[in-house]
Design a protein around this motif. Structure first.
Motif, PDB file in Angstrom:
ATOM      1  N   HIS A   1    -193.393-101.667  -0.578  1.00 35.93           N
ATOM      2  CA  HIS A   1    -192.609-102.425   0.401  1.00 35.93           C
ATOM      3  C   HIS A   1    -193.482-103.322   1.272  1.00 35.93           C
ATOM      4  O   HIS A   1    -192.969-104.073   2.110  1.00 35.93           O
ATOM      5  CB  HIS A   1    -191.811-101.471   1.284  1.00 35.93           C
ATOM      6  CG  HIS A   1    -192.635-100.540   2.119  1.00 35.93           C
ATOM      7  ND1 HIS A   1    -193.645 -99.765   1.605  1.00 35.93           N
ATOM      8  CD2 HIS A   1    -192.593-100.263   3.460  1.00 35.93           C
ATOM      9  CE1 HIS A   1    -194.195 -99.047   2.573  1.00 35.93           C
ATOM     10  NE2 HIS A   1    -193.581 -99.343   3.704  1.00 35.93           N
TER      11      HIS A   1
ATOM     12  N   ASP B   1    -186.550-109.178   3.457  1.00 32.77           N
ATOM     13  CA  ASP B   1    -186.902-108.174   2.456  1.00 32.77           C
ATOM     14  C   ASP B   1    -186.965-108.745   1.047  1.00 32.77           C
ATOM     15  O   ASP B   1    -187.647-108.180   0.184  1.00 32.77           O
ATOM     16  CB  ASP B   1    -185.908-107.009   2.501  1.00 32.77           C
ATOM     17  CG  ASP B   1    -186.056-106.176   3.765  1.00 32.77           C
ATOM     18  OD1 ASP B   1    -187.121-106.271   4.414  1.00 32.77           O
ATOM     19  OD2 ASP B   1    -185.110-105.443   4.110  1.00 32.77           O
TER      20      ASP B   1
ATOM     21  N   PRO C   1    -190.856-100.052   8.148  1.00 36.07           N
ATOM     22  CA  PRO C   1    -189.795-100.318   7.171  1.00 36.07           C
ATOM     23  C   PRO C   1    -189.932-101.683   6.499  1.00 36.07           C
ATOM     24  O   PRO C   1    -189.377-101.900   5.426  1.00 36.07           O
ATOM     25  CB  PRO C   1    -188.518-100.246   8.008  1.00 36.07           C
ATOM     26  CG  PRO C   1    -188.954-100.563   9.397  1.00 36.07           C
ATOM     27  CD  PRO C   1    -190.336 -99.996   9.531  1.00 36.07           C
TER      28      PRO C   1
END
Length: 246
Positions: free
Chosen positions: A191, A230, A132
């Motif tokens: 990502h 992030d 993730p």
């Protein structure tokens, strides 16, 4: 960094790599301590355990051997199913004056410092894509900065013998830029954050322990980029104080 993140550090049986493994483990990561020599890697992991550092497993990997890299990738796929952090720390230095620098010396440095990082990223990118919050850190050098070099800035170490080394790290920096651009355009990889880190001139076996910085200080930029939030940057070149000139 999420608790239980799977982190792989190459060249981690000593020096900055070992300290990076230590700091990531202390932050709650499951750390794979990569070492070309399996025995030295096992010794390093045991030393960390004696210091109370848990969650470190030694793994054998020679970044110049595609079979070794593929075997490690298969092991990670089987045992973990993903990879959250890859720190391409494995590197070599060979000093020679410009007039004495031949093609074989340059090829040897490029094989480890540049092609070795490519081999790791190529083999492990499918596992990083499953994370993730995947992070790739390429360990570079302040001496690889074109901007600082041509400005006449005083850089650490002996400039008379580092022609091949700085060229290899400058090439690694360009890989960071190109991977970063490519990842942004790929829906399955956008990502993934990738950055180059300069540890500064740190006392390690590579420089005969002549440098003024400790490995604890040298690992700071690596750990910071390995644990970016992030909204952190990607495709950049940083030391512990911030962005460096390319």
């Amino acid at each position: 960094m999420r608790p239980g993140a799977i982190a792989l550090v190459t060249g981690a049986n000593r020096g900055i790599g070992l300290e990076t493994a230590r700091q990531l483990a202390l932050r709650g990561a499951v750390v794979l301590l990569g070492s070309r020599d399996a025995g030295r890697g096992a010794d390093a992991a045991r030393a960390l355990e004696r210091d109370g550092v848990r969650g470190v497993t030694p793994v054998a990997v020679d970044v110049t051997d595609t079979g070794s890299v593929a075997a490690l990738a298969a092991r990670l796929r089987r045992e973990h199913g993903r990879l959250d952090v890859l720190v391409n720390n494995a590197g070599v230095f060979a000093g020679a004056a410009a007039a004495d620098t031949g093609a074989d010396l340059v090829r040897g440095l490029l094989d480890v410092n540049v092609a070795g990082a490519v081999a790791m990223i190529h083999a492990l990118l499918p596992l990083l894509a499953r994370s993730p919050a995947p992070r790739i850190v390429n360990v570079s050098s302040t001496t690889a900065s074109f901007g600082l070099t041509v400005s006449g800035a005083e850089l650490p170490g002996d400039a008379s013998v580092r022609l091949a080394y700085t060229a290899s790290k400058a090439a690694l920096n360009m890989l960071t830029v190109q991977y970063g651009l490519a990842f942004r355009e790929d829906p399955g990889l956008k990502h993934v954050k990738i950055n180059s880190a300069s540890p500064g001139w740190t006392a390690t076996a590579m420089n005969g322990f002549r440098a003024p910085r400790t490995v604890q200080e040298g690992a700071r930029s690596l750990v910071a980029l390995a644990t970016l939030p992030d909204d952190g940057p990607s495709g950049g070149f940083f030391d512990e104080h911030g962005a460096l000139a390319w």
